[in-house]
Enzyme design. Structure first.
Site, mmCIF file in Angstrom:
data_model
loop_
_atom_site.group_PDB
_atom_site.id
_atom_site.type_symbol
_atom_site.label_atom_id
_atom_site.label_comp_id
_atom_site.label_asym_id
_atom_site.label_seq_id
_atom_site.Cartn_x
_atom_site.Cartn_y
_atom_site.Cartn_z
ATOM 1 N N GLU A 177 -63.498 24.721 65.259
ATOM 2 C CA GLU A 177 -63.944 23.337 65.021
ATOM 3 C C GLU A 177 -63.008 22.604 64.057
ATOM 4 O O GLU A 177 -63.411 22.086 63.019
ATOM 5 C CB GLU A 177 -65.390 23.332 64.516
ATOM 6 C CG GLU A 177 -66.337 23.903 65.562
ATOM 7 C CD GLU A 177 -67.808 23.734 65.267
ATOM 8 O OE1 GLU A 177 -68.601 23.665 66.224
ATOM 9 O OE2 GLU A 177 -68.180 23.674 64.097
ATOM 10 N N GLU A 378 -69.482 27.819 72.317
ATOM 11 C CA GLU A 378 -70.687 27.729 71.478
ATOM 12 C C GLU A 378 -71.645 26.744 72.113
ATOM 13 O O GLU A 378 -71.238 25.644 72.512
ATOM 14 C CB GLU A 378 -70.377 27.211 70.069
ATOM 15 C CG GLU A 378 -69.751 28.201 69.150
ATOM 16 C CD GLU A 378 -69.622 27.668 67.719
ATOM 17 O OE1 GLU A 378 -70.516 26.923 67.260
ATOM 18 O OE2 GLU A 378 -68.621 28.014 67.069
HETATM 19 C C1 BG6 Z 1 -70.698 25.526 64.665
HETATM 20 C C2 BG6 Z 1 -69.982 26.632 63.954
HETATM 21 O O1 BG6 Z 1 -70.518 24.381 63.920
HETATM 22 O O2 BG6 Z 1 -72.074 25.567 64.800
HETATM 23 C C3 BG6 Z 1 -70.796 27.891 63.747
HETATM 24 O O3 BG6 Z 1 -68.767 26.946 64.571
HETATM 25 C C4 BG6 Z 1 -72.216 27.517 63.434
HETATM 26 O O4 BG6 Z 1 -70.187 28.662 62.764
HETATM 27 C C5 BG6 Z 1 -72.802 26.757 64.629
HETATM 28 O O5 BG6 Z 1 -73.036 28.567 63.057
HETATM 29 C C6 BG6 Z 1 -74.260 26.394 64.473
HETATM 30 O O6 BG6 Z 1 -74.464 25.744 63.271
HETATM 31 P P1 BG6 Z 1 -75.567 26.210 62.252
HETATM 32 O O7 BG6 Z 1 -75.370 25.393 61.066
HETATM 33 O O8 BG6 Z 1 -76.851 25.942 62.923
HETATM 34 O O9 BG6 Z 1 -75.345 27.650 62.008
#
Ligand code: BG6
Length: 479
Positions: A177, A378
């Site tokens: 990111e 993701e």
């Molecule tokens: C992304 C990141 O921003 O979102 C992850 O690459 C992160 O590391 C994921 O865990 C989800 O965000 P969060 O804050 O819910 O864990």
């Protein structure tokens, strides 16, 4: 309509070292920027410390102890039929301070063991070089990525792992990111991505620091791509951007113009990393804001040569933008989402809009713009789970994932987007990146730790476990 995705589609999940491994000071590991971030709760800023404290709980120190449990956890992923798993290498296990000449053998050995185990189980490793855990020493001693010296350190690290894991890893990503480095309204993002202490920089210099740091990361990323190809021509290296689908709140052309002016948040980094040059709109932005990108002789050539092989991205939500100041602002998800509430969309408990169609749109936009394979690395729903008689009925998570996978299939099957795979975020519960909580869960596998790291660490399969297994087995037909 053919409803099945191809045999080589990479179904699986994604993790990050600092959110799962724990063992923060074991086997020679150095301290990373994540290791001094305290836990917070629901959309509050996480406090950044300068060094570890005895009386403060730092979630990355223990996380879910994947460092010691990886073998049994991988077995569970295999049981679900995972074809691929995204993990990251903790830079601080390899070079504890970031600026050493010689790597830490025990750190290298850990990832040898991890990748060997994955390959044995026929789970393809997809590896991020830097996922929010740069060595803290590089921030303290050099000021983070605003210092050009970091390029050399990163490339040295990248070459070390490309050579060591040659033949074991084919899919790589450089910076997780990367566009988060410029989100200065949310202090922890530039800190985690670039080692930038936003509050310590005079406001008038902030943009300069951000874009200087990004320039250095673009160069480091491009040099890493070049090295990866030199070391093993079958290596595939992607960038990694957080994509948020953006809408105009009204049909007022002024809103649409505003939307266009905000699109750089999604596209700027990928434009440079995928096309190999700074786009004109960015050059004009730098001019207007008196930003001087410190371009040295040879830099532009490096950017041109080191373009990525595929475009990987995270997708969780959308935002709705307008110039109309009278509309109520979306106050949830502070600093991550901008704009106003979208009356057509619901939000998660943490205020993230839930927008499956947005995924189809984003996939199309990205593929059309770059004409390179894309990779969803993701996606998922962060939600609190309840254990009832030893079971977790997470139908809300299944619902979220099902709709997003349906939308992804439409992008692939109906629109013709070339997509390498789908890796959902946190297939086993891990520490949340934004809040440090354990209760914000994404997994198919429950982990018994609370926000203070108390609990047995026991793993329990949720209802979504069986569901995802069927999805993978049926190649996406049974949802
Ligand atoms: C992304 C990141 O921003 O979102 C992850 O690459 C992160 O590391 C994921 O865990 C989800 O965000 P969060 O804050 O819910 O864990």
């Amino acid at each position: 309509m053919n409803n099945k995705l191809s045999d080589n589609f990479l179904w699986g999940g994604a993790l990050a070292a600092h959110q799962c491994e724990g063992a923060w000071n074991v086997d020679g590991k150095g301290i990373s920027v994540s290791d001094v971030l305290a836990v917070s709760s629901h959309n509050k800023d996480r406090k950044i410390y300068r060094k570890p404290q005895n009386d403060v709980y730092f979630p990355s120190h223990k996380a879910i102890d994947f460092y010691h449990t990886y073998k049994s956890d991988l077995k569970l992923f295999k049981e679900m039929g995972f074809k691929a798993l995204r993990v990251s290498i903790a830079w601080t296990r390899i070079y504890p301070n970031g600026d050493e000449d010689t790597p830490n053998e025990k750190g290298l050995q850990f990832y040898d063991n991890l990748f060997d185990e994955m390959n044995k189980l026929e789970i393809v490793p997809v590896v991020t070089l830097n996922h929010n855990d740069m060595p803290l020493n590089l921030v303290k001693k050099y000021g983070g990525w605003q210092n050009r010296k970091l390029i050399k350190f990163f490339v040295h690290y990248a070459k070390t792992v490309f050579s060591r894991y040659k033949g074991k890893v084919k899919y790589w990503m450089t910076f997780n990111e990367i566009n988060h480095l410029s989100k200065v309204n949310y202090e922890i993002l530039p800190y985690l991505s670039g080692g930038i202490y936003v509050n310590q920089i005079e406001k008038k210099n902030l943009k300069q620091v951000v874009y200087t740091s990004l320039h250095h990361q673009f160069l480091a990323s491009a040099l890493a791509v070049i090295s990866a190809h030199e070391i093993d021509s079958s290596n595939m290296v992607g960038n990694m951007t957080a994509f948020i689908m953006q809408y105009s709140a009204t049909s007022n052309p002024k809103d649409y113009l505003f939307l266009m002016q905000n699109e750089y948040k999604n596209y700027f980094c990928t434009d440079v990393q995928a096309r190999g040059y700074y786009p004109n709109y960015a050059k004009k932005y730098f001019e207007r804001n008196n930003i001087n990108i410190p371009i040295k002789k040879g830099d532009l050539d490096i950017l041109r040569k080191g373009t990525v092989d595929y475009i990987s991205f995270s997708y969780y939500m959308s935002e709705t933008l307008t110039t109309d100041k009278s509309l109520p602002k979306n106050k949830a998800a502070k600093g991550i989402l901008n704009g106003v509430d979208n009356p057509y969309l619901k939000k998660s408990e943490w205020g993230w809009t839930v927008d499956p169609i947005g995924l189809r749109l984003v996939m199309n936009h990205i593929y059309d713009r770059y004409q390179k394979p894309i990779f969803i690395v993701e996606n998922g729903l962060g939600a609190e789970d309840k254990v009832v008689n030893g079971k977790i009925h997470d139908n809300y998570r299944i619902d979220y994932l099902k709709k997003h996978i349906e939308s992804m299939k439409e992008a692939i099957i109906l629109d013709g987007v070339d997509c390498l795979g789908y890796l959902s975020w946190g297939p086993i519960d891990i520490v949340s990146a934004s809040t440090g909580e354990m209760k914000k869960k994404y997994g198919y596998i429950f982990v018994d730790y609370n926000d203070q790291g108390e609990g047995t660490g026991k793993r329990i399969k949720k209802d979504s476990f069986e569901w995802y297994k069927k999805v993978i087995e049926s190649k996406g037909v049974i949802l």
